[in-house]
Scaffold this motif. Structure first.
Motif, PDB file in Angstrom:
ATOM      1  N   THR A   1      -0.861  -1.435  16.840  1.00  0.00           N
ATOM      2  CA  THR A   1      -0.354  -1.163  15.500  1.00  0.00           C
ATOM      3  C   THR A   1       0.940  -1.936  15.270  1.00  0.00           C
ATOM      4  O   THR A   1       1.705  -2.148  16.211  1.00  0.00           O
ATOM      5  CB  THR A   1      -0.072   0.340  15.321  1.00  0.00           C
TER       6      THR A   1
ATOM      7  N   TRP B   1       1.738   4.727   1.174  1.00  0.00           N
ATOM      8  CA  TRP B   1       1.469   5.350   2.467  1.00  0.00           C
ATOM      9  C   TRP B   1       0.565   6.572   2.348  1.00  0.00           C
ATOM     10  O   TRP B   1      -0.322   6.787   3.172  1.00  0.00           O
ATOM     11  CB  TRP B   1       2.801   5.746   3.117  1.00  0.00           C
TER      12      TRP B   1
ATOM     13  N   GLN C   1       0.826  -1.207   0.000  1.00  0.00           N
ATOM     14  CA  GLN C   1       0.000   0.000   0.000  1.00  0.00           C
ATOM     15  C   GLN C   1       0.856   1.251   0.000  1.00  0.00           C
ATOM     16  O   GLN C   1       1.819   1.363   0.762  1.00  0.00           O
ATOM     17  CB  GLN C   1      -0.930   0.005   1.219  1.00  0.00           C
TER      18      GLN C   1
ATOM     19  N   VAL D   1      -7.871   6.975   9.442  1.00  0.00           N
ATOM     20  CA  VAL D   1      -8.305   5.865  10.293  1.00  0.00           C
ATOM     21  C   VAL D   1      -7.563   4.578   9.940  1.00  0.00           C
ATOM     22  O   VAL D   1      -7.327   3.728  10.808  1.00  0.00           O
ATOM     23  CB  VAL D   1      -9.841   5.666  10.190  1.00  0.00           C
ATOM     24  N   GLU D   2      -7.169   4.449   8.669  1.00  0.00           N
ATOM     25  CA  GLU D   2      -6.393   3.271   8.258  1.00  0.00           C
ATOM     26  C   GLU D   2      -4.971   3.360   8.795  1.00  0.00           C
ATOM     27  O   GLU D   2      -4.412   2.359   9.273  1.00  0.00           O
ATOM     28  CB  GLU D   2      -6.389   3.155   6.725  1.00  0.00           C
ATOM     29  N   ARG D   3      -4.368   4.572   8.728  1.00  0.00           N
ATOM     30  CA  ARG D   3      -3.014   4.740   9.270  1.00  0.00           C
ATOM     31  C   ARG D   3      -2.987   4.516  10.771  1.00  0.00           C
ATOM     32  O   ARG D   3      -2.021   3.998  11.318  1.00  0.00           O
ATOM     33  CB  ARG D   3      -2.465   6.131   8.939  1.00  0.00           C
TER      34      ARG D   3
ATOM     35  N   LYS E   1      -4.428   2.398  12.406  1.00  0.00           N
ATOM     36  CA  LYS E   1      -4.380   0.970  12.714  1.00  0.00           C
ATOM     37  C   LYS E   1      -3.049   0.352  12.290  1.00  0.00           C
ATOM     38  O   LYS E   1      -2.822  -0.835  12.516  1.00  0.00           O
ATOM     39  CB  LYS E   1      -5.539   0.239  12.029  1.00  0.00           C
ATOM     40  N   VAL E   2      -2.180   1.177  11.678  1.00  0.00           N
ATOM     41  CA  VAL E   2      -0.873   0.703  11.229  1.00  0.00           C
ATOM     42  C   VAL E   2       0.249   1.308  12.065  1.00  0.00           C
ATOM     43  O   VAL E   2       1.251   0.642  12.360  1.00  0.00           O
ATOM     44  CB  VAL E   2      -0.649   1.043   9.732  1.00  0.00           C
TER      45      VAL E   2
ATOM     46  N   LEU F   1      -3.325   5.961   2.260  1.00  0.00           N
ATOM     47  CA  LEU F   1      -4.065   5.463   3.422  1.00  0.00           C
ATOM     48  C   LEU F   1      -4.873   6.589   4.059  1.00  0.00           C
ATOM     49  O   LEU F   1      -4.383   7.705   4.247  1.00  0.00           O
ATOM     50  CB  LEU F   1      -3.107   4.886   4.461  1.00  0.00           C
ATOM     51  N   LYS F   2      -6.105   6.319   4.416  1.00  0.00           N
ATOM     52  CA  LYS F   2      -6.928   7.276   5.138  1.00  0.00           C
ATOM     53  C   LYS F   2      -6.451   7.353   6.590  1.00  0.00           C
ATOM     54  O   LYS F   2      -5.844   6.410   7.099  1.00  0.00           O
ATOM     55  CB  LYS F   2      -8.396   6.858   5.078  1.00  0.00           C
TER      56      LYS F   2
ATOM     57  N   THR G   1      -9.763   3.865  17.941  1.00  0.00           N
ATOM     58  CA  THR G   1      -9.984   3.578  16.519  1.00  0.00           C
ATOM     59  C   THR G   1     -10.763   2.288  16.299  1.00  0.00           C
ATOM     60  O   THR G   1     -11.174   2.009  15.176  1.00  0.00           O
ATOM     61  CB  THR G   1      -8.640   3.471  15.764  1.00  0.00           C
ATOM     62  N   TYR G   2     -10.965   1.507  17.353  1.00  0.00           N
ATOM     63  CA  TYR G   2     -11.667   0.229  17.214  1.00  0.00           C
ATOM     64  C   TYR G   2     -13.111   0.286  17.717  1.00  0.00           C
ATOM     65  O   TYR G   2     -13.853  -0.684  17.583  1.00  0.00           O
ATOM     66  CB  TYR G   2     -10.916  -0.870  17.980  1.00  0.00           C
TER      67      TYR G   2
END
Length: 235
Positions: free
Chosen positions: A154, A63, A61, A69-71, A73-74, A66-67, A100-101
């Motif tokens: 993460t 970087w 992906q 909220v996606e970042r 989680k990373v 990534l949105k 975030t969850y």
């Protein structure tokens, strides 16, 4: 895991280049450079997903694509200034790591609470959960910040000067803990630090912003004198 290709770091002017770099899970990497060399800039761009040139990949992906909220989680960042709140108990502060969850109500599930308990125990914070964050010592605050990052679960954790303001025994405790976290939980842990001797002792990878070449170079093992020469231009 995290790959850089032909990136230039800097705002009004170039601070340094990252021609090519690939970091893997399980590594404990130290980012070393002089004051103003751009260590915090790199961490800020990773958190914000802002790389105006070159390419940064997390797996396959891009970087920048990534949105937020996606970042989240990373990657997570433990700032060197404790961002606790006087009106929060330690337990409530740690629970922010699950934000975030959760759904729109912000309520934690039982599995979320179990994650909080797991890392509170790992970081020796269980006995402090009912205390206000304002009552914590510097070492306890640092452990709370690390625990909150782990609770976010993460695969990449950034820490900006995690041993600043700590006494010698606590510095060793924190560095040893971070190395174990990287290895045992198979995460990529990156710290920006001026405690170069601790980094040489505990880190598996040294990322040096070279003063002369203005490039980020990666080393496995390196001597103190060689590191100082490359990072600070002192021969």
């Amino acid at each position: 895991m995290l790959k850089f290709e032909n990136c230039t770091i800097g705002h009004a002017k170039m601070l340094y280049r990252i021609p090519e770099l690939e970091l893997e899970k399980g590594e404990f990497a130290a980012l070393i450079g002089a004051n103003g060399s751009g260590k915090s800039t790199l961490m800020d761009w990773l958190i914000r997903g802002k790389f105006p040139n070159g390419k940064v990949l997390a797996g396959n992906q891009n970087w920048n694509d990534l949105k937020p909220v996606e970042r989240a989680k990373v990657i997570t960042l433990v700032d060197n200034h404790f961002l606790g709140f006087d009106y929060l108990k330690v337990n409530e502060y740690l629970e922010l790591g699950r934000h975030t969850y959760t759904n729109f109500t912000g309520r934690l599930s039982e599995s979320d609470k179990e994650v909080v308990r797991k890392y509170a125990d790992l970081l020796h914070l269980t006995s402090l959960l009912d205390q206000s964050t304002s009552t914590l010592s510097d070492g306890e605050r640092q452990r709370a910040g690390i625990a909150k990052a782990l609770i976010q679960e993460t695969p990449i954790i950034l820490l900006d000067e995690p041993t600043a303001f700590l006494d010698y025994p606590t510095k060793k405790e924190v560095m040893s803990l971070l190395g174990k976290i990287a290895e045992e939980s198979n995460r990529l842990v990156i710290i920006a630090s001026h405690d170069i001797d601790f980094c040489i002792e505990y880190c598996s990878r040294m990322l040096i912003i070279e003063k002369d070449t203005q490039e980020l170079k990666s080393f496995g093992k390196i001597s103190h004198d060689e590191l100082v020469k490359r990072a600070f231009g002192i021969r």
